[in-house]
Design an enzyme around this catalytic site. Structure first.
Site, PDB file in Angstrom:
ATOM      1  N   SER A  86       0.850  -1.187   0.000  1.00 27.18           N
ATOM      2  CA  SER A  86       0.000   0.000   0.000  1.00 27.18           C
ATOM      3  C   SER A  86       0.894   1.248   0.000  1.00 27.18           C
ATOM      4  CB  SER A  86      -0.963  -0.036   1.197  1.00 27.18           C
ATOM      5  OG  SER A  86      -1.979   0.929   1.052  1.00 27.18           O
ATOM      6  N   GLU A 113      -0.302  -2.518  -8.438  1.00 29.12           N
ATOM      7  CA  GLU A 113      -1.642  -2.849  -7.932  1.00 29.12           C
ATOM      8  C   GLU A 113      -2.418  -1.575  -7.672  1.00 29.12           C
ATOM      9  OE1 GLU A 113      -3.033  -2.805  -4.597  1.00 29.12           O
ATOM     10  OE2 GLU A 113      -1.324  -2.119  -3.414  1.00 29.12           O
ATOM     11  N   HIS A 166      -4.159  -5.383  -2.368  1.00 30.10           N
ATOM     12  CA  HIS A 166      -5.201  -5.248  -1.348  1.00 30.10           C
ATOM     13  C   HIS A 166      -6.227  -6.364  -1.356  1.00 30.10           C
ATOM     14  CE1 HIS A 166      -3.398  -1.263  -1.226  1.00 30.10           C
ATOM     15  NE2 HIS A 166      -4.004  -1.066  -0.071  1.00 30.10           N
TER      16      HIS A 166
END
Length: 337
Positions: free
Chosen positions: A110, A241, A308
């Site tokens: 993240s 991502e 995620h």
């Protein structure tokens, strides 16, 4: 030449929060993760920022940077794992000193990937895009997540192989964690734009595209300089991502990366499963991947174990990888040389 740290047995882990810290009502899950890891032989040095969170950040940019620098300089701290990611890590980069940075493993995903990529690009030190510390609080880890220890224990010059997961988690259910935290309910299926198998080699770089895209045009995101200094003439495999972006925002970001030269001499691009990729009109994520593959003339795989929708493979920024995607399955060999 890329520097590869090595995780020693019973390592001391520094916990600091360069992005978001853990608010008071969730302190128990951080304590649980620490306790579970201590049972496995790890010890900890915990910074103040791990326990605080307000206004979308653990502390001021200056305090976050100071605490991280102290842990990097502390010879008793072997590696650093933030509790999790967040939103505003980019604020603290200008307060970091990337010159003569000690080579220690740092792992997360993240917003943490903003720091990981900046470190590798500016120092040539390998960093680990993998599980968050919070997600190691279970009685056990699934086979994919558990590989982080083996990957980070790999010696320089050696290689480690990881395989795609059997199942993944579609949605978070924080009230009902399993013994390995994740609710792995959906069958994993790595896909390719061409529908054919993909084989590619190159140096791995990547992270959460929502946040790493903001390194473009800054001193911390000079991919060309990194290539010339640390991996001259070698191809790159990007893994990316998408956490929250619509398909048009994803497309804009990828075009910006292309125009900034980030995709020069790229041999393949891999995209993680996404809880986002919200279609705009009938513009789908698959349309984004197809357009990029055609423009760059490179293979693209997607729905890989990254990001995620866990679990995720531990990808090492700077490692030389051989990737195979075939019949819905993926294999990633990373060599630390």
């Amino acid at each position: 030449m890329i520097q590869f740290p090595v995780m020693k047995k019973n390592a001391t882990i520094g916990i600091t929060a360069p992005s978001s810290g853990v608010p008071e009502d969730l302190h128990d899950i951080l304590k649980s993760a620490i306790g579970r890891m201590e049972q496995k032989g790890y010890s900890f040095k915990i910074g103040e920022t791990a326990w605080t969170d307000d206004k979308a950040r653990s502390a001021s940019a200056e305090k976050r940077a100071v605490e991280l620098k102290e842990m990097l300089a502390d010879e008793t701290v072997d590696m650093i794992i933030p509790p999790w990611g967040g939103e505003l890590l980019i604020e603290m980069l200008e307060h970091m000193n990337f010159n003569n940075m000690p080579a220690k493993w740092m792992m997360g995903y993240s917003d943490t990937s903003t720091l990981l990529l900046a470190i590798t690009l500016n120092t040539g030190i390998a960093t680990a895009h993998g599980t968050n510390l919070i997600d190691l609080r279970g009685e056990e880890s699934d086979a994919t997540t558990a590989m982080w220890e083996i990957v980070l224990s790999t010696e320089k010059g050696e290689a480690v192989t990881q395989h795609s997961s059997k199942c993944y988690q579609k949605e978070w259910d924080f009230e009902n964690p399993t013994p390995h935290i994740f609710n792995l309910s959906e069958e994993t299926h790595w896909q390719t734009v061409s529908g054919q198998s993909v084989r590619a080699e190159g140096r791995l770089l990547g992270g959460c595209i929502d946040t790493i895209r903001h390194l473009i045009g800054t001193p911390y995101g000079n991919v060309q300089k990194f290539r010339e200094k640390y991996i001259p003439d070698e191809p790159v495999i990007w893994y990316l991502e998408n956490c929250e972006m619509s398909t048009t925002d994803l497309r804009r970001s990828l075009v910006q990366m292309k125009l900034a030269g980030w995709f020069k001499n790229v041999s393949a691009i891999m995209f993680g499963r996404s809880p986002a990729n919200m279609p705009v009109e009938n513009y789908m994520a698959e349309d984004v991947y197809k357009a990029l593959s055609e423009e760059l003339d490179v293979p693209i795989a997607y729905d890989i174990d990254c990001g995620h929708m866990p679990p995720q493979i531990t990808f090492i920024n700077g490692a030389y990888a051989k990737v195979i995607v075939k019949n819905g399955h993926g294999t990633v060999l990373q060599r630390f040389s």
